[in-house]
Structure formats: C-alpha cells, structure tokens
Motif scaffolding. Structure first.
Motif, PDB file in Angstrom:
ATOM      1  N   LYS A  30       0.840  -0.964  -0.272  1.00 53.66           N
ATOM      2  CA  LYS A  30       0.137  -0.328   0.311  1.00 53.66           C
ATOM      3  C   LYS A  30       0.976   1.350   0.302  1.00 53.66           C
ATOM      4  N   HIS A  31       1.660   1.214   0.857  1.00 51.92           N
ATOM      5  CA  HIS A  31       2.945   2.137   0.501  1.00 51.92           C
ATOM      6  C   HIS A  31       2.718   3.256   1.943  1.00 51.92           C
ATOM      7  N   ASP A  32       0.763   3.318   2.788  1.00 58.21           N
ATOM      8  CA  ASP A  32       1.081   4.122   2.807  1.00 58.21           C
ATOM      9  C   ASP A  32       1.395   3.976   4.826  1.00 58.21           C
ATOM     10  N   LYS A  33       1.644   3.107   5.151  1.00 58.75           N
ATOM     11  CA  LYS A  33       2.121   2.936   6.190  1.00 58.75           C
ATOM     12  C   LYS A  33       3.817   2.419   6.570  1.00 58.75           C
ATOM     13  N   PRO A  45      10.944 -15.556   1.039  1.00 60.76           N
ATOM     14  CA  PRO A  45      11.621 -16.887   0.683  1.00 60.76           C
ATOM     15  C   PRO A  45      12.422 -17.153  -0.915  1.00 60.76           C
ATOM     16  N   GLU A  46      11.617 -16.371  -1.846  1.00 59.07           N
ATOM     17  CA  GLU A  46      11.688 -15.856  -3.386  1.00 59.07           C
ATOM     18  C   GLU A  46      12.785 -15.434  -3.849  1.00 59.07           C
ATOM     19  N   GLY A  47      12.384 -14.535  -2.507  1.00 57.99           N
ATOM     20  CA  GLY A  47      13.970 -13.261  -2.989  1.00 57.99           C
ATOM     21  C   GLY A  47      13.276 -12.145  -3.823  1.00 57.99           C
ATOM     22  N   CYS A  48      11.747 -12.247  -4.373  1.00 59.39           N
ATOM     23  CA  CYS A  48      11.275 -11.028  -5.284  1.00 59.39           C
ATOM     24  C   CYS A  48      10.920 -10.001  -4.685  1.00 59.39           C
ATOM     25  N   ILE A  49      11.536  -9.498  -3.671  1.00 62.66           N
ATOM     26  CA  ILE A  49      11.049  -8.254  -3.016  1.00 62.66           C
ATOM     27  C   ILE A  49      12.218  -7.343  -3.000  1.00 62.66           C
ATOM     28  N   GLU A  50      11.605  -5.850  -3.905  1.00 65.07           N
ATOM     29  CA  GLU A  50      13.244  -5.471  -4.094  1.00 65.07           C
ATOM     30  C   GLU A  50      12.938  -3.486  -3.618  1.00 65.07           C
ATOM     31  N   GLN A  51      13.522  -3.285  -3.556  1.00 67.76           N
ATOM     32  CA  GLN A  51      13.333  -2.017  -3.190  1.00 67.76           C
ATOM     33  C   GLN A  51      13.741  -0.454  -4.267  1.00 67.76           C
ATOM     34  N   ARG A  52      12.726   0.047  -4.567  1.00 67.29           N
ATOM     35  CA  ARG A  52      12.150   0.529  -5.529  1.00 67.29           C
ATOM     36  C   ARG A  52      13.940   2.328  -5.797  1.00 67.29           C
ATOM     37  N   GLU A  53      12.829   3.336  -6.542  1.00 62.95           N
ATOM     38  CA  GLU A  53      14.055   4.373  -6.563  1.00 62.95           C
ATOM     39  C   GLU A  53      13.329   5.698  -5.314  1.00 62.95           C
ATOM     40  N   ASP A  54      12.238   4.975  -5.054  1.00 67.15           N
ATOM     41  CA  ASP A  54      11.532   5.879  -4.420  1.00 67.15           C
ATOM     42  C   ASP A  54      11.802   4.853  -2.421  1.00 67.15           C
ATOM     43  N   GLU A  55      12.532   4.567  -3.033  1.00 68.86           N
ATOM     44  CA  GLU A  55      12.868   3.606  -1.382  1.00 68.86           C
ATOM     45  C   GLU A  55      11.780   2.626  -1.249  1.00 68.86           C
ATOM     46  N   PHE A  56      10.661   2.684  -1.598  1.00 70.35           N
ATOM     47  CA  PHE A  56       9.198   1.779  -0.702  1.00 70.35           C
ATOM     48  C   PHE A  56       9.955   0.506  -2.083  1.00 70.35           C
ATOM     49  N   LEU A  69       4.402 -15.048   3.683  1.00 71.47           N
ATOM     50  CA  LEU A  69       5.340 -13.576   4.643  1.00 71.47           C
ATOM     51  C   LEU A  69       5.273 -12.322   4.779  1.00 71.47           C
ATOM     52  N   CYS A  70       5.819 -11.967   3.402  1.00 71.74           N
ATOM     53  CA  CYS A  70       5.779 -10.345   3.651  1.00 71.74           C
ATOM     54  C   CYS A  70       4.386 -10.000   4.299  1.00 71.74           C
ATOM     55  N   SER A  71       3.767  -9.956   4.428  1.00 76.10           N
ATOM     56  CA  SER A  71       1.962  -9.479   5.042  1.00 76.10           C
ATOM     57  C   SER A  71       2.478  -9.817   6.223  1.00 76.10           C
ATOM     58  N   ASP A  72       2.470 -10.849   6.231  1.00 72.01           N
ATOM     59  CA  ASP A  72       2.510 -11.262   8.368  1.00 72.01           C
ATOM     60  C   ASP A  72       3.786 -10.528   8.787  1.00 72.01           C
ATOM     61  N   GLU A  73       4.404 -10.610   8.416  1.00 67.48           N
ATOM     62  CA  GLU A  73       5.898 -10.285   9.113  1.00 67.48           C
ATOM     63  C   GLU A  73       5.650  -8.762   8.674  1.00 67.48           C
ATOM     64  N   CYS A  74       5.448  -7.482   8.084  1.00 68.40           N
ATOM     65  CA  CYS A  74       5.119  -6.404   7.894  1.00 68.40           C
ATOM     66  C   CYS A  74       4.829  -5.571   9.412  1.00 68.40           C
ATOM     67  N   PRO A  75       5.788  -5.055  10.510  1.00 67.31           N
ATOM     68  CA  PRO A  75       5.352  -4.339  11.193  1.00 67.31           C
ATOM     69  C   PRO A  75       4.637  -3.041  11.138  1.00 67.31           C
ATOM     70  N   ALA A  76       4.391  -2.745   9.774  1.00 71.45           N
ATOM     71  CA  ALA A  76       3.321  -1.196  10.102  1.00 71.45           C
ATOM     72  C   ALA A  76       1.975  -1.909   9.014  1.00 71.45           C
ATOM     73  N   GLU A  77       1.757  -3.615   9.107  1.00 71.96           N
ATOM     74  CA  GLU A  77       0.380  -3.777   8.700  1.00 71.96           C
ATOM     75  C   GLU A  77       0.244  -3.261   6.979  1.00 71.96           C
ATOM     76  N   ASP A  78       1.262  -3.006   6.242  1.00 74.50           N
ATOM     77  CA  ASP A  78       1.362  -1.994   4.765  1.00 74.50           C
ATOM     78  C   ASP A  78       1.283  -3.184   3.882  1.00 74.50           C
ATOM     79  N   ILE A  79       1.408  -3.893   4.192  1.00 72.14           N
ATOM     80  CA  ILE A  79       0.995  -5.518   2.750  1.00 72.14           C
ATOM     81  C   ILE A  79       0.095  -6.090   3.210  1.00 72.14           C
ATOM     82  N   VAL A  80      -1.179  -6.117   2.337  1.00 74.39           N
ATOM     83  CA  VAL A  80      -2.375  -6.620   2.737  1.00 74.39           C
ATOM     84  C   VAL A  80      -2.115  -7.807   0.757  1.00 74.39           C
ATOM     85  N   MET A  81      -2.886  -9.595   1.412  1.00 72.76           N
ATOM     86  CA  MET A  81      -3.229 -10.082   0.439  1.00 72.76           C
ATOM     87  C   MET A  81      -3.839 -10.280  -0.529  1.00 72.76           C
TER      88      MET A  81
END
Ligand code: SF4
Ligand code: SF4
Length: 86
Positions: A30-33, A45-56, A69-81
């Motif tokens: 979501k990039h809001d929180k 586990p797939e190593g498929c999350i990368e940082q963009r130029e805007d750092e998100f 897993l990314c959604s479960d572990e995100c402390p800001a709850e910014d990733i929605v499945m």
C-alpha cells in the motif's frame, strides 16, 4: 517401512523458476504506512521483493508465490493479501 521420496519440481533456484502463474493470493504493497524497514524483503523466501528508487518496496509478481510471509511480518501492516482474479 521404506519411504518413497519424490519431487514434482525441477531443480533450480527460485529466481529461475517463474511462480506467478499459479499464485492464489498476491501481496499488495500500500505504501501508506510503510516505514521502509526492509523486513519484507528479508523474509521473502523467493527473494523477489526489491527496493525501488523511491525507497519503497515492491514484489516481483513473476516470482512471488503468494505465501503471505511478507504481509505477516510487516510491522506496519502495509502489505495486504488480495485474491488473484482468474
Ligand atoms: S516490512 Fe512493511 S514497513 Fe517494512 S519495508 Fe516492507 S512494507 Fe514497508
Ligand atoms: S507473498 Fe511470499 S513470495 Fe510473495 S512477495 Fe510476499 S513473501 Fe515473497
């Protein structure tokens, strides 16, 4: 009793194997929180999350298997499945 050992997947690094075609859920960043902590990238586990130029961070859906897993572990709850539309 002997156990039969089998494998249904070809050997190879996950980055070389596209996983997106059978995914049921996809992570939506979501990039809001987001605090840009990078934990999502570290736990994927797939190593498929990368940082963009805007750092998100963003997932590469060609290789994401939708494990959540990314959604479960995100402390800001910014990733929605969200369910994939077929
Ligand atoms: S784990 Fe969450 S807060 Fe941290 S970078 Fe990823 S999306 Fe942003
Ligand atoms: S759902 Fe799983 S495979 Fe997809 S980006 Fe998140 S941690 Fe990686």
């Amino acid at each position: 009793m002997a156990l039969n050992v089998g494998c249904s997947a070809r050997p190879g690094k996950s980055r070389a194997n596209r996983t997106g075609s059978w995914r049921v859920f996809r992570p939506v960043f979501k990039h809001d929180k987001c605090t840009k902590c990078g934990i999502c990238s570290l736990v994927c586990p797939e190593g498929c999350i990368e940082q963009r130029e805007d750092e998100f961070f963003e997932a590469d859906y060609e290789f994401c298997k939708g494990c959540g897993l990314c959604s479960d572990e995100c402390p800001a709850e910014d990733i929605v499945m969200e369910q994939e539309e077929k």
